[in-house]
Design a protein around this motif. Structure first.
Motif, PDB file in Angstrom:
ATOM      1  N   ILE A   1      50.198  21.031  36.302  1.00  0.00           N
ATOM      2  CA  ILE A   1      51.274  21.497  37.157  1.00  0.00           C
ATOM      3  C   ILE A   1      51.025  20.913  38.542  1.00  0.00           C
ATOM      4  N   SER A   2      52.032  20.310  39.097  1.00  0.00           N
ATOM      5  CA  SER A   2      51.883  19.671  40.399  1.00  0.00           C
ATOM      6  C   SER A   2      52.149  20.666  41.520  1.00  0.00           C
ATOM      7  N   SER A   3      51.351  20.568  42.556  1.00  0.00           N
ATOM      8  CA  SER A   3      51.506  21.440  43.715  1.00  0.00           C
ATOM      9  C   SER A   3      51.021  20.692  44.943  1.00  0.00           C
ATOM     10  N   PRO A   4      51.579  21.003  46.119  1.00  0.00           N
ATOM     11  CA  PRO A   4      51.101  20.320  47.322  1.00  0.00           C
ATOM     12  C   PRO A   4      49.697  20.741  47.730  1.00  0.00           C
ATOM     13  N   MET A   5      49.157  21.776  47.108  1.00  0.00           N
ATOM     14  CA  MET A   5      47.785  22.181  47.400  1.00  0.00           C
ATOM     15  C   MET A   5      47.001  22.325  46.107  1.00  0.00           C
ATOM     16  N   ALA A   6      45.724  22.137  46.208  1.00  0.00           N
ATOM     17  CA  ALA A   6      44.854  22.331  45.058  1.00  0.00           C
ATOM     18  C   ALA A   6      44.254  23.722  45.151  1.00  0.00           C
TER      19      ALA A   6
ATOM     20  N   VAL B   1      44.368  28.943  39.929  1.00  0.00           N
ATOM     21  CA  VAL B   1      45.524  29.765  39.566  1.00  0.00           C
ATOM     22  C   VAL B   1      45.017  31.147  39.173  1.00  0.00           C
TER      23      VAL B   1
ATOM     24  N   ILE C   1      53.976  31.232  39.930  1.00  0.00           N
ATOM     25  CA  ILE C   1      52.528  31.089  39.825  1.00  0.00           C
ATOM     26  C   ILE C   1      51.887  31.597  41.118  1.00  0.00           C
ATOM     27  N   ARG C   2      50.697  32.163  41.012  1.00  0.00           N
ATOM     28  CA  ARG C   2      49.956  32.614  42.190  1.00  0.00           C
ATOM     29  C   ARG C   2      48.612  31.885  42.227  1.00  0.00           C
ATOM     30  N   PHE C   3      48.259  31.459  43.429  1.00  0.00           N
ATOM     31  CA  PHE C   3      46.993  30.770  43.638  1.00  0.00           C
ATOM     32  C   PHE C   3      45.996  31.687  44.341  1.00  0.00           C
TER      33      PHE C   3
ATOM     34  N   CYS D   1      43.964  31.923  47.307  1.00  0.00           N
ATOM     35  CA  CYS D   1      44.042  31.240  48.606  1.00  0.00           C
ATOM     36  C   CYS D   1      42.931  31.670  49.556  1.00  0.00           C
TER      37      CYS D   1
ATOM     38  N   GLN E   1      41.689  28.779  51.741  1.00  0.00           N
ATOM     39  CA  GLN E   1      42.665  28.382  52.756  1.00  0.00           C
ATOM     40  C   GLN E   1      42.740  29.411  53.884  1.00  0.00           C
TER      41      GLN E   1
END
Length: 128
Positions: free
Chosen positions: A46-51, A54, A72-74, A76, A79
């Motif tokens: 799944i592509s996302s602007p952040m790594a 999940v 989806i929830r990451f 974080c 970050q």
């Protein structure tokens, strides 16, 4: 020698199919067409602007969703910690800038140090 044979073989194959237009065959008439559905049972990219890791996948495979719905929830935490570090750095550079500005008015700080403290503050703001 093997490279030359491979190149000749590629040219021969492309010449064999060069006179066939894409509209000449229906998919069922073309013996080189394969119909398939590809899916993953264990993983997916799944592509996302952040790594990130999940934590929750809120939809199931094949389900529908509405615009704006969270899918989806990451995790974080990294970050957020980085943001707190940058905020603390900005606060420190602001205090440093103000201190050098006061020292400059008293004639106790060089113009270089005042400019450096101002540049560090601006640099910190840009990181955020």
């Amino acid at each position: 020698m093997k490279k030359i044979i491979a190149i000749i073989a590629c040219l021969y194959i492309s010449m064999c199919f060069a006179d066939q237009s894409p509209n000449q065959f229906k998919p069922s008439d073309n013996p080189y067409t394969v119909h398939a559905v590809v899916f993953s049972e264990n993983s997916a990219v799944i592509s996302s602007p952040m790594a990130g890791l999940v934590t929750n996948l809120l939809i199931k495979d094949g389900s529908t969703f509405k615009k704006g719905q969270i899918l989806i929830r990451f995790d974080c935490r990294i970050q957020h910690a980085l943001l707190q570090k940058i905020s603390a750095d900005i606060k420190l550079s602001l205090i440093n800038k103000e201190s050098y500005a006061k020292l400059s008015k008293l004639g106790s700080a060089s113009n270089m140090k005042v400019a450096e403290s101002h540049a560090n503050f601006e640099k910190g703001k840009k990181q955020r």
